[in-house]
Design an enzyme around this catalytic site. Structure first.
Site, mmCIF file in Angstrom:
data_model
loop_
_atom_site.group_PDB
_atom_site.id
_atom_site.type_symbol
_atom_site.label_atom_id
_atom_site.label_comp_id
_atom_site.label_asym_id
_atom_site.label_seq_id
_atom_site.Cartn_x
_atom_site.Cartn_y
_atom_site.Cartn_z
ATOM 1 N N ARG A 32 0.730 -1.324 0.176
ATOM 2 C CA ARG A 32 0.039 -0.104 -0.042
ATOM 3 C C ARG A 32 0.789 1.317 -0.014
ATOM 4 N NH1 ARG A 32 -3.840 -3.623 -1.528
ATOM 5 N NH2 ARG A 32 -4.916 -4.773 0.386
ATOM 6 N N ASN B 54 -1.051 -2.492 -7.368
ATOM 7 C CA ASN B 54 -2.530 -2.153 -7.246
ATOM 8 C C ASN B 54 -2.739 -1.000 -6.463
ATOM 9 O OD1 ASN B 54 -2.277 -4.005 -5.101
ATOM 10 N ND2 ASN B 54 -4.455 -4.500 -5.381
ATOM 11 N N HIS C 186 -3.243 -12.702 -11.924
ATOM 12 C CA HIS C 186 -4.391 -12.809 -10.946
ATOM 13 C C HIS C 186 -5.362 -13.704 -11.806
ATOM 14 C CE1 HIS C 186 -7.008 -11.983 -7.342
ATOM 15 N NE2 HIS C 186 -7.742 -12.398 -8.470
ATOM 16 N N HIS D 193 -1.159 -16.725 -6.198
ATOM 17 C CA HIS D 193 -2.071 -17.298 -5.099
ATOM 18 C C HIS D 193 -2.905 -18.376 -5.687
ATOM 19 C CE1 HIS D 193 -4.254 -14.477 -6.881
ATOM 20 N NE2 HIS D 193 -4.000 -13.071 -6.482
ATOM 21 N N ASP E 54 0.842 -12.995 -0.160
ATOM 22 C CA ASP E 54 -0.433 -12.069 -0.709
ATOM 23 C C ASP E 54 -0.909 -11.380 0.698
ATOM 24 O OD1 ASP E 54 -2.238 -10.839 -2.342
ATOM 25 O OD2 ASP E 54 -3.675 -12.366 -2.273
ATOM 26 N N HIS F 18 -5.727 -4.258 4.819
ATOM 27 C CA HIS F 18 -6.964 -3.318 4.841
ATOM 28 C C HIS F 18 -7.269 -2.638 6.526
ATOM 29 C CE1 HIS F 18 -8.113 -4.135 0.827
ATOM 30 N NE2 HIS F 18 -7.950 -5.343 1.171
ATOM 31 N N ALA G 5 -11.640 -7.419 0.548
ATOM 32 C CA ALA G 5 -10.837 -8.848 0.292
ATOM 33 C C ALA G 5 -9.310 -8.668 0.780
ATOM 34 C CB ALA G 5 -11.068 -9.521 -0.957
HETATM 35 C C1 NCD Z 1 -5.552 -7.824 -2.492
HETATM 36 C C2 NCD Z 1 -5.690 -6.527 -2.221
HETATM 37 O O1 NCD Z 1 -6.267 -6.531 -0.971
HETATM 38 O O2 NCD Z 1 -4.810 -5.778 -2.889
HETATM 39 N N1 NCD Z 1 -6.640 -8.919 -1.976
HETATM 40 C C3 NCD Z 1 -6.827 -9.980 -1.786
HETATM 41 O O3 NCD Z 1 -7.911 -10.521 -1.524
HETATM 42 N N2 NCD Z 1 -5.917 -10.806 -2.107
HETATM 43 C C4 NCD Z 1 -5.522 -8.119 -4.087
HETATM 44 C C5 NCD Z 1 -5.299 -9.526 -4.786
HETATM 45 O O4 NCD Z 1 -4.369 -9.905 -4.742
HETATM 46 O O5 NCD Z 1 -6.451 -9.936 -5.026
HETATM 47 ZN ZN ZN Z 2 -2.551 -10.078 -3.765
#
Ligand code: NCD
Ligand code: ZN
Length: 335
Positions: free
Chosen positions: A17, A41, A134, A168, A240, A244, A256
């Site tokens: 992040r 991302n 992905h 993943h 991964d 959040h 997610a």
């Molecule tokens: C990831 C994210 O929060 O950036 N979330 C997740 O559930 N793994 C994005 C991703 O890798 O799909």
């Molecule tokens: Zn990811």
């Protein structure tokens, strides 16, 4: 006390992040990992050379010492040859998201038209830039990854020299793809070596175990364990770890992502020891990645000890997997 030492652990799929979140989570990965592939991302995504350089600087500023290498990625778009040549030395891979399939992926690929993608993918192949994917369709949630296998086949056969990383993976179908195409590789998370869908929604719903792709069936878990525990040479660890803020997870409309960065090595020790495969963990968590990506990471020697460790309730404003619970291994020292 039983101990286990790992050299130069690598996390080949990590979300760091930006801003306050970056400052909170980056030191946790930098403490035990020698390096990590950093996902692009962000909002907006990392998609120019300036973005890559600036983000790398922000990451380095957020970690307490220089013994951590952030391996940078670009967010996949149909880039031209000249741009890819200019950026090749600054990135380790390009990450492809199908549009809208997960957190901050709205600008991803809407349709897999090989003609339109050819210049980018062929140039990546020529320049030796791997493609991280992905791999989920927008189908029924439990079938999304299995449905994506035909796209992996299309990519793998259209660009046979392009290294393609199935990120993943969560299914037996993806495990079976590994040996079908020479140029397909995979990352596996720690949580997908532990969970099935039952753990997420089978009893009380567990938002901190909710991620994309969602954990699948027992037979999928078994297939993942088989290749991870044997440290199949085409398989690497990628956490991964996807932090959040607590209120985004503990809400209706849960984001997610499972936050595992500070406990992932401990969990891996627990899993590999449980199956009497600790001797294969070094390959899974470092050597395979070094071979596949041709990298040599910063030196780090991490010793873990088998003793109960109470996972903190929060790291800053983020709730980790197993918050408040006891796990079987702890970090003993990092040199
Ligand atoms: C990831 C994210 O929060 O950036 N979330 C997740 O559930 N793994 C994005 C991703 O890798 O799909
Ligand atoms: Zn990811």
């Amino acid at each position: 006390m039983k101990t286990h030492t790992l050299l130069m652990p690598l996390d080949m799929h990590l979300h760091l992040r930006d801003g306050l979140m970056l400052d909170t989570v980056a030191p946790l990965s930098a403490y035990t990992y020698s390096g990590a592939i950093v996902m692009p991302n962000l909002v907006p995504p990392v998609e120019t050379l300036e973005d890559v350089k600036a983000y790398k600087q922000r990451i380095m500023a957020a970690v307490p010492n220089d013994f951590f290498e952030p391996y940078m990625t670009l967010f996949y778009k149909n880039y031209d040859k000249a741009f890819l040549k200019s950026v090749a030395d600054h990135i380790i891979a390009i990450k492809l998201y199908p549009a809208g399939i997960t957190t901050n992926s709205e600008g991803g690929v809407a349709s897999f038209n090989i003609g339109e993608m050819r210049e980018t993918l062929q140039t990546m192949s020529d320049l030796g830039i791997p493609l991280c994917v992905h791999g989920e369709t927008d189908g029924f949630v439990m079938d999304r990854e299995a449905e994506f296998m035909s796209i992996y086949e299309l990519l793998a056969t259209s660009f046979p020299k392009l290294k393609i990383i199935m990120e993943h993976i969560t299914t037996k179908a993806a495990v079976e793809m590994l040996d079908k195409h020479e140029n397909l590789y995979a990352t596996i998370t720690a949580h997908h070596l532990i969970l099935t869908l039952d753990d997420v929604v089978g009893g009380m719903m567990k938002p901190h175990l909710f991620c994309k792709p969602i954990a699948k069936r027992p037979e999928d878990l078994d297939a993942l364990l088989t290749v991870a525990l044997e440290a199949h040479p085409k398989v690497m660890f990628g956490s991964d770890s996807a932090p959040h803020p607590k209120e985004k997870k503990e809400s209706c409309g849960c984001a997610a992502g499972v936050f595992t960065a500070p406990i992932s090595l401990q969990l891996l020790c627990e899993i590999f020891e449980q199956y009497d495969k600790l001797h294969n963990l070094q390959a899974f968590v470092s050597d395979n990645a070094q071979n596949i990506y041709g990298i040599c990471a910063e030196f780090k020697e991490v010793t873990l000890e088998k003793r109960p460790f109470v996972v903190p309730e929060t790291y800053g404003f983020v709730v980790p997997m197993y918050a408040g619970e006891i796990i079987a291994w702890a970090i003993e020292s990092v040199d």
